[in-house]
Scaffold this motif. Sequence first.
Motif, PDB file in Angstrom:
ATOM      1  N   GLY A   1       2.333 -25.407  49.341  1.00 17.55           N
ATOM      2  CA  GLY A   1       3.731 -25.783  49.149  1.00 17.55           C
ATOM      3  C   GLY A   1       4.609 -24.589  48.816  1.00 17.55           C
ATOM      4  O   GLY A   1       4.508 -23.530  49.444  1.00 17.55           O
ATOM      5  N   GLU A   2       5.448 -24.764  47.800  1.00 20.29           N
ATOM      6  CA  GLU A   2       6.396 -23.708  47.437  1.00 20.29           C
ATOM      7  C   GLU A   2       5.720 -22.497  46.800  1.00 20.29           C
ATOM      8  O   GLU A   2       6.375 -21.462  46.578  1.00 20.29           O
ATOM      9  N   GLU A   3       4.431 -22.618  46.502  1.00 19.11           N
ATOM     10  CA  GLU A   3       3.699 -21.455  45.961  1.00 19.11           C
ATOM     11  C   GLU A   3       3.296 -20.492  47.076  1.00 19.11           C
ATOM     12  O   GLU A   3       2.764 -19.420  46.805  1.00 19.11           O
ATOM     13  N   ALA A   4       3.544 -20.895  48.310  1.00 22.17           N
ATOM     14  CA  ALA A   4       3.437 -19.963  49.438  1.00 22.17           C
ATOM     15  C   ALA A   4       4.842 -19.398  49.640  1.00 22.17           C
ATOM     16  O   ALA A   4       5.689 -20.006  50.287  1.00 22.17           O
ATOM     17  N   GLU A   5       5.097 -18.266  49.030  1.00 24.83           N
ATOM     18  CA  GLU A   5       6.449 -17.694  49.006  1.00 24.83           C
ATOM     19  C   GLU A   5       6.685 -16.718  50.162  1.00 24.83           C
ATOM     20  O   GLU A   5       5.737 -16.188  50.750  1.00 24.83           O
ATOM     21  N   LEU A   6       7.954 -16.451  50.395  1.00 26.31           N
ATOM     22  CA  LEU A   6       8.334 -15.491  51.432  1.00 26.31           C
ATOM     23  C   LEU A   6       9.122 -14.334  50.828  1.00 26.31           C
ATOM     24  O   LEU A   6       9.910 -14.518  49.895  1.00 26.31           O
ATOM     25  N   ALA A   7       8.887 -13.138  51.376  1.00 27.15           N
ATOM     26  CA  ALA A   7       9.727 -11.976  51.065  1.00 27.15           C
ATOM     27  C   ALA A   7      10.044 -11.292  52.386  1.00 27.15           C
ATOM     28  O   ALA A   7       9.337 -11.486  53.378  1.00 27.15           O
ATOM     29  N   TRP A   8      11.141 -10.525  52.417  1.00 25.48           N
ATOM     30  CA  TRP A   8      11.454  -9.761  53.631  1.00 25.48           C
ATOM     31  C   TRP A   8      11.512  -8.279  53.296  1.00 25.48           C
ATOM     32  O   TRP A   8      12.184  -7.877  52.355  1.00 25.48           O
ATOM     33  N   ASN A   9      10.733  -7.505  54.051  1.00 25.98           N
ATOM     34  CA  ASN A   9      10.531  -6.088  53.761  1.00 25.98           C
ATOM     35  C   ASN A   9      10.651  -5.302  55.072  1.00 25.98           C
ATOM     36  O   ASN A   9       9.652  -4.966  55.684  1.00 25.98           O
ATOM     37  N   PRO A  10      11.882  -5.028  55.515  1.00 23.94           N
ATOM     38  CA  PRO A  10      12.067  -4.373  56.815  1.00 23.94           C
ATOM     39  C   PRO A  10      11.387  -3.018  56.897  1.00 23.94           C
ATOM     40  O   PRO A  10      11.248  -2.309  55.886  1.00 23.94           O
ATOM     41  N   GLU A  11      10.950  -2.670  58.121  1.00 22.62           N
ATOM     42  CA  GLU A  11      10.311  -1.366  58.332  1.00 22.62           C
ATOM     43  C   GLU A  11      11.333  -0.378  58.887  1.00 22.62           C
ATOM     44  O   GLU A  11      12.279  -0.775  59.573  1.00 22.62           O
ATOM     45  N   PHE A  12      11.122   0.896  58.572  1.00 22.52           N
ATOM     46  CA  PHE A  12      12.028   1.944  59.050  1.00 22.52           C
ATOM     47  C   PHE A  12      11.223   3.089  59.673  1.00 22.52           C
ATOM     48  O   PHE A  12      11.480   4.266  59.420  1.00 22.52           O
ATOM     49  N   LEU A  13      10.220   2.715  60.474  1.00 22.18           N
ATOM     50  CA  LEU A  13       9.344   3.730  61.057  1.00 22.18           C
ATOM     51  C   LEU A  13      10.033   4.478  62.189  1.00 22.18           C
ATOM     52  O   LEU A  13      10.715   3.883  63.012  1.00 22.18           O
ATOM     53  N   ARG A  14       9.815   5.789  62.219  1.00 19.52           N
ATOM     54  CA  ARG A  14      10.256   6.591  63.357  1.00 19.52           C
ATOM     55  C   ARG A  14       9.021   6.885  64.194  1.00 19.52           C
ATOM     56  O   ARG A  14       8.024   7.385  63.654  1.00 19.52           O
TER      57      ARG A  14
ATOM     58  N   GLY B   1       8.259   8.393  43.833  1.00 22.59           N
ATOM     59  CA  GLY B   1       9.714   8.477  43.771  1.00 22.59           C
ATOM     60  C   GLY B   1      10.472   7.814  44.899  1.00 22.59           C
ATOM     61  O   GLY B   1      11.691   7.985  45.013  1.00 22.59           O
ATOM     62  N   SER B   2       9.784   7.054  45.774  1.00 26.52           N
ATOM     63  CA  SER B   2      10.508   6.344  46.845  1.00 26.52           C
ATOM     64  C   SER B   2      11.495   5.353  46.224  1.00 26.52           C
ATOM     65  O   SER B   2      11.117   4.565  45.346  1.00 26.52           O
ATOM     66  N   PRO B   3      12.756   5.367  46.645  1.00 25.32           N
ATOM     67  CA  PRO B   3      13.745   4.431  46.097  1.00 25.32           C
ATOM     68  C   PRO B   3      13.347   2.978  46.363  1.00 25.32           C
ATOM     69  O   PRO B   3      12.829   2.664  47.435  1.00 25.32           O
ATOM     70  N   TRP B   4      13.616   2.118  45.383  1.00 28.79           N
ATOM     71  CA  TRP B   4      13.252   0.696  45.449  1.00 28.79           C
ATOM     72  C   TRP B   4      14.550  -0.103  45.415  1.00 28.79           C
ATOM     73  O   TRP B   4      15.288  -0.082  44.430  1.00 28.79           O
ATOM     74  N   VAL B   5      14.855  -0.807  46.512  1.00 31.33           N
ATOM     75  CA  VAL B   5      16.122  -1.524  46.611  1.00 31.33           C
ATOM     76  C   VAL B   5      15.828  -3.011  46.785  1.00 31.33           C
ATOM     77  O   VAL B   5      15.282  -3.427  47.814  1.00 31.33           O
ATOM     78  N   VAL B   6      16.199  -3.807  45.771  1.00 31.97           N
ATOM     79  CA  VAL B   6      15.916  -5.244  45.779  1.00 31.97           C
ATOM     80  C   VAL B   6      17.183  -6.012  46.135  1.00 31.97           C
ATOM     81  O   VAL B   6      18.270  -5.695  45.641  1.00 31.97           O
ATOM     82  N   MET B   7      17.043  -7.034  46.980  1.00 30.86           N
ATOM     83  CA  MET B   7      18.213  -7.791  47.437  1.00 30.86           C
ATOM     84  C   MET B   7      17.791  -9.185  47.880  1.00 30.86           C
ATOM     85  O   MET B   7      16.615  -9.548  47.770  1.00 30.86           O
ATOM     86  N   ASP B   8      18.762  -9.943  48.382  1.00 30.30           N
ATOM     87  CA  ASP B   8      18.465 -11.286  48.895  1.00 30.30           C
ATOM     88  C   ASP B   8      17.975 -11.207  50.350  1.00 30.30           C
ATOM     89  O   ASP B   8      18.001 -10.140  50.967  1.00 30.30           O
ATOM     90  N   TYR B   9      17.558 -12.352  50.883  1.00 28.28           N
ATOM     91  CA  TYR B   9      17.035 -12.385  52.255  1.00 28.28           C
ATOM     92  C   TYR B   9      18.033 -11.858  53.299  1.00 28.28           C
ATOM     93  O   TYR B   9      17.700 -10.958  54.074  1.00 28.28           O
ATOM     94  N   PRO B  10      19.267 -12.421  53.357  1.00 28.81           N
ATOM     95  CA  PRO B  10      20.146 -12.003  54.459  1.00 28.81           C
ATOM     96  C   PRO B  10      20.486 -10.514  54.434  1.00 28.81           C
ATOM     97  O   PRO B  10      20.555  -9.875  55.488  1.00 28.81           O
ATOM     98  N   THR B  11      20.652  -9.970  53.236  1.00 30.92           N
ATOM     99  CA  THR B  11      20.978  -8.537  53.156  1.00 30.92           C
ATOM    100  C   THR B  11      19.804  -7.696  53.632  1.00 30.92           C
ATOM    101  O   THR B  11      19.980  -6.717  54.365  1.00 30.92           O
ATOM    102  N   ALA B  12      18.585  -8.090  53.260  1.00 32.53           N
ATOM    103  CA  ALA B  12      17.390  -7.354  53.692  1.00 32.53           C
ATOM    104  C   ALA B  12      17.253  -7.400  55.217  1.00 32.53           C
ATOM    105  O   ALA B  12      16.880  -6.411  55.845  1.00 32.53           O
ATOM    106  N   GLU B  13      17.574  -8.549  55.801  1.00 38.72           N
ATOM    107  CA  GLU B  13      17.510  -8.665  57.266  1.00 38.72           C
ATOM    108  C   GLU B  13      18.555  -7.778  57.924  1.00 38.72           C
ATOM    109  O   GLU B  13      18.322  -7.207  58.994  1.00 38.72           O
ATOM    110  N   LEU B  14      19.729  -7.668  57.307  1.00 43.85           N
ATOM    111  CA  LEU B  14      20.825  -6.886  57.871  1.00 43.85           C
ATOM    112  C   LEU B  14      20.611  -5.384  57.758  1.00 43.85           C
ATOM    113  O   LEU B  14      21.151  -4.616  58.564  1.00 43.85           O
ATOM    114  N   VAL B  15      19.833  -4.950  56.771  1.00 46.97           N
ATOM    115  CA  VAL B  15      19.659  -3.511  56.538  1.00 46.97           C
ATOM    116  C   VAL B  15      19.135  -2.802  57.784  1.00 46.97           C
ATOM    117  O   VAL B  15      19.651  -1.759  58.195  1.00 46.97           O
TER     118      VAL B  15
END
Length: 446
Positions: A149-162, A200-214
């Motif tokens: 159920g709701e204990e199966a959570e979702l996160a969005w973590n976009p990749e920025f690979l070159r 030292g990698s910067p850690w930027v936390v946000m909501d779903y839509p903003t993470a998708e837009l990044v």
Amino acid sequence: MPLKITVIGTGYLGATHAAAMAELGFEVLGLDIVPEKIEMLGRGEVPLYEPGLEELLRKHVAGLPGSSGRLRFTTSWEEAGAFGDVHFVCVNTPQKHGEYACDMSYVDSAFESLAPHLTRPTLVVGKSTVPVGSAARLAKRLAELAPAGEEAELAWNPEFLREGFAVQDTLHPDRLVVGVASERAESLLREVYATPLAEGSPWVVMDYPTAELVKTAANSFLATKISFINAMAEICEAADGDVVKLAEAIGHDERIGKKFLRAGVGFGGGCLPKDLRAFMARAGELGADQALTFLREIDSINMRRRGHMVELAREAVGGGFLGKRVAVLGATFKPDSDDVRDSPALNVAGQIHLQGGQVTVYDPKGMENARRVFPTLGYAPTALDAARGADVVLHLTEWREFRELDPATLGEVSTHRRILDGRNALDPELWRKAGWTYRALGRPRA
């Protein structure tokens, strides 16, 4: 207990992420629905060229001599569901045929297949590039389908690979962006990325839509910068200016910066063009299409560069390609990759071929993939062989090998010493001293 990680989809992104997670010390299970791909990865081989990836894979794939044994592969959703505490979804999101929009069928299928096997608290992490709004929809679907159920959570973590730097970018990211809906999800991702965070990698936390837009915003900005300098190249050609000097001068302004200011035949690959178009399509669906109308011109400028290179080549050989031999140096969309998806180099080669030119292509790593896309082009085993008998040579992918070519040696085998530098990466003085007529996009003729 250390976290166990699954990676769903073992293409370019997934294979790199799986190997990197094993390198960071986790037990990793990679899943793909293509058995041949799984067998290949299980032997420590990758179906693509990415510097350092095969070595990293062999260092960790279970059963290989001297490996850590932390990385395995499977085709079983049941096994993946039972194994993982954190599941990374890394499947492809190509452009729909005949549309600008993104094809979400692979992502949707991955969630539909994985969710029924999630019987305990778990975190599913999307890494695929998706239209904004997808994460909220997928989070709801995940909770509906998963026994947990709701204990199966979702996160969005976009990749920025070159491409060409994917291993480095995964192990030492320039930023980590996470879209989460709970502290638990953020905590789990902090655990996954503890090593780069400690570095030292910067850690930027946000909501779903903003993470998708990044991701789409970042790619759109890069595309804009590339097309801007290419538009300046058009102006420079009309005014007899030098776009290389122009770029150098404006690049010293720290608000602008020097990167992505090399004028040429434009961008390609599997990300920038399709992400740009999918972003426009999604903005239209949201009723915000006017905000991104400028991206249509960015796309148009980019595609125009390819046609312009064909025109310059036609002019160089006397006004028509019939009976003319054209050497093309480069097939991949960028160096240090074997990726020929939407490659400007191959596109130009193909256009010239269709207009009657005898085109011979050479690329250090992309020959096999190029042959699959354009089997009717000629291919040569070396740059020298490609240039043999050529009426004009086109430099279209900036491999180091091409920058280090000896113009005199190449001149001995070509019929005419004419070179068009589509990447502004060669030394004009060096080539002209060797008797070549050198021309580059956005630069004076002599």
